[in-house]
Design a protein around this motif. Sequence first.
Motif, mmCIF file in Angstrom:
data_model
loop_
_atom_site.group_PDB
_atom_site.id
_atom_site.type_symbol
_atom_site.label_atom_id
_atom_site.label_comp_id
_atom_site.label_asym_id
_atom_site.label_seq_id
_atom_site.Cartn_x
_atom_site.Cartn_y
_atom_site.Cartn_z
ATOM 1 N N HIS A 150 23.933 17.851 -30.214
ATOM 2 C CA HIS A 150 25.235 17.447 -29.692
ATOM 3 C C HIS A 150 25.385 18.058 -28.300
ATOM 4 C CE1 HIS A 150 29.605 17.128 -29.162
ATOM 5 N NE2 HIS A 150 29.571 16.205 -30.096
ATOM 6 N N PRO A 151 25.855 17.283 -27.315
ATOM 7 C CA PRO A 151 25.875 17.764 -25.931
ATOM 8 C C PRO A 151 26.982 18.754 -25.578
ATOM 9 C CG PRO A 151 26.795 15.560 -26.050
ATOM 10 C CD PRO A 151 26.264 15.870 -27.422
ATOM 11 N N ALA A 152 27.929 18.958 -26.461
ATOM 12 C CA ALA A 152 29.041 19.864 -26.131
ATOM 13 C C ALA A 152 29.443 20.639 -27.386
ATOM 14 C CB ALA A 152 30.225 19.074 -25.589
ATOM 15 N N GLN A 153 28.637 21.600 -27.744
ATOM 16 C CA GLN A 153 28.794 22.292 -29.023
ATOM 17 C C GLN A 153 29.554 23.604 -28.874
ATOM 18 O OE1 GLN A 153 25.060 22.747 -31.083
ATOM 19 N NE2 GLN A 153 25.856 24.305 -32.460
ATOM 20 N N PHE A 154 30.528 23.809 -29.762
ATOM 21 C CA PHE A 154 31.254 25.073 -29.855
ATOM 22 C C PHE A 154 30.318 26.213 -30.246
ATOM 23 C CE2 PHE A 154 35.733 23.487 -31.203
ATOM 24 C CZ PHE A 154 36.273 23.790 -29.970
ATOM 25 N N PRO A 155 30.401 27.379 -29.641
ATOM 26 C CA PRO A 155 29.685 28.546 -30.187
ATOM 27 C C PRO A 155 30.414 29.057 -31.431
ATOM 28 C CG PRO A 155 30.858 29.157 -28.185
ATOM 29 C CD PRO A 155 31.035 27.681 -28.353
ATOM 30 N N GLU A 156 29.676 29.398 -32.444
ATOM 31 C CA GLU A 156 30.287 29.856 -33.689
ATOM 32 C C GLU A 156 31.138 31.102 -33.479
ATOM 33 O OE1 GLU A 156 27.490 30.192 -36.900
ATOM 34 O OE2 GLU A 156 26.630 28.212 -36.527
ATOM 35 N N GLU A 157 30.701 31.991 -32.590
ATOM 36 C CA GLU A 157 31.455 33.231 -32.355
ATOM 37 C C GLU A 157 32.861 32.946 -31.838
ATOM 38 O OE1 GLU A 157 31.169 37.406 -29.759
ATOM 39 O OE2 GLU A 157 29.492 35.996 -29.748
ATOM 40 N N LEU A 158 32.989 31.934 -30.986
ATOM 41 C CA LEU A 158 34.300 31.572 -30.445
ATOM 42 C C LEU A 158 35.225 31.083 -31.550
ATOM 43 C CD1 LEU A 158 36.007 31.015 -27.797
ATOM 44 C CD2 LEU A 158 35.165 28.669 -27.983
ATOM 45 N N ILE A 159 34.705 30.199 -32.390
ATOM 46 C CA ILE A 159 35.513 29.643 -33.469
ATOM 47 C C ILE A 159 35.827 30.699 -34.519
ATOM 48 C CG2 ILE A 159 35.635 27.868 -35.248
ATOM 49 C CD1 ILE A 159 35.779 26.940 -32.299
ATOM 50 N N GLU A 160 34.882 31.575 -34.792
ATOM 51 C CA GLU A 160 35.140 32.614 -35.785
ATOM 52 C C GLU A 160 36.271 33.526 -35.341
ATOM 53 O OE1 GLU A 160 32.544 35.041 -38.804
ATOM 54 O OE2 GLU A 160 32.137 35.737 -36.761
ATOM 55 N N ARG A 161 36.295 33.898 -34.067
ATOM 56 C CA ARG A 161 37.375 34.768 -33.599
ATOM 57 C C ARG A 161 38.724 34.072 -33.742
ATOM 58 N NH1 ARG A 161 36.739 38.041 -28.038
ATOM 59 N NH2 ARG A 161 35.031 38.887 -29.285
ATOM 60 N N ALA A 162 38.773 32.777 -33.423
ATOM 61 C CA ALA A 162 40.021 32.034 -33.562
ATOM 62 C C ALA A 162 40.442 31.918 -35.021
ATOM 63 C CB ALA A 162 39.871 30.645 -32.936
ATOM 64 N N ILE A 163 39.482 31.630 -35.889
ATOM 65 C CA ILE A 163 39.793 31.472 -37.308
ATOM 66 C C ILE A 163 40.262 32.790 -37.919
ATOM 67 C CG2 ILE A 163 38.676 31.169 -39.570
ATOM 68 C CD1 ILE A 163 37.253 28.738 -38.446
ATOM 69 N N LEU A 164 39.544 33.863 -37.645
ATOM 70 C CA LEU A 164 39.920 35.155 -38.209
ATOM 71 C C LEU A 164 41.241 35.663 -37.638
ATOM 72 C CD1 LEU A 164 36.474 37.020 -38.269
ATOM 73 C CD2 LEU A 164 37.708 36.042 -40.208
ATOM 74 N N GLY A 165 41.462 35.416 -36.356
ATOM 75 C CA GLY A 165 42.657 35.942 -35.706
ATOM 76 C C GLY A 165 43.916 35.154 -35.972
ATOM 77 N N PHE A 166 43.804 33.820 -36.105
ATOM 78 C CA PHE A 166 44.989 32.980 -36.105
ATOM 79 C C PHE A 166 45.201 32.169 -37.372
ATOM 80 C CE2 PHE A 166 43.478 32.804 -31.474
ATOM 81 C CZ PHE A 166 44.095 34.009 -31.163
#
Length: 291
Positions: free
Chosen positions: A213-229
């Motif tokens: 996929h040409p524009a993939q989210f890094p897992e670390e970015l999403i994990e911080r958002a999920i855990l924090g919010f």
Amino acid sequence: MHTIISVNMFDKIKSVLGTPYYENDKAIIYNTDCVEALNKLIASNIEINSTITSPPYNIGKEYEKILAIEEYVGWITGIINQIHQITTNNGSFIFNVGYLKVEGKGRAVPISYLLWDKIPFYLTQEIIWNYGAGVACRNYLSPRNEKVLWYIKNEKDYTFNLDQIRDPNVKYPNQKKNGKLRCNPLGKNPSDVWEIAKVTSGKNRSSVERMPHPAQFPEELIERAILGFTNEDELILDPFMGSGTTSRVAMLNNRYSIGFELNEEYCETIAKRLDNTVKEIKIKENTPSLF
């Protein structure tokens, strides 16, 4: 008090949207247009706790058609208004956006500037996602950041789990004042600048988590958002599922997720990725811990 979405909600969603392209106990994915799907959820009074997503940037990627700026802004804000309608009162909307060219105005205008007065959610904070890899430029500064906008529906009732996302990289972790540690033993507040590597591609430099996929989210970015919010057992939506990172990270952190993706090839990639995630979780659950 935070609203927890029951697992039975999946059955209700399926009764409205039909059989998903892919499903497991924690995630359901639909190969469909998000506007149509969101309208059906609104009509059926189905709620989600949070949305974590990144829309097409209108810059000519393989999965998008270039629209006039006014049309693009109208399309994005229409979807956000739909999401607002189905979000629980204490829910959140985490929105990653980049830049685009606006004729006569700017070469790299942050998309958030175009949406500022058109989003019904309450803007808690703008997070700067800073990364190292990117396009090298000669006539202007090389871009190395995007925006992650943290919106909430109710400014007096929302989730913020600071202890879940504290940064352990503290320069003087044992420094004391009046005999007490000055820094929380779990680490420091990660601030509103997140230095997280992009998902790279290419020979000898491709990220381990790289998917087709040409524009993939890094897992670390999403994990911080999920855990924090968000909280465990809540339901997270991604209307532009892409490579499935939001659902994968939600599964790994005991959240439920629903995703929409127009491209069937991407849906197949998501299905394989989430099947592998199910296997990872089972292996972890069946592996004895030494501690």
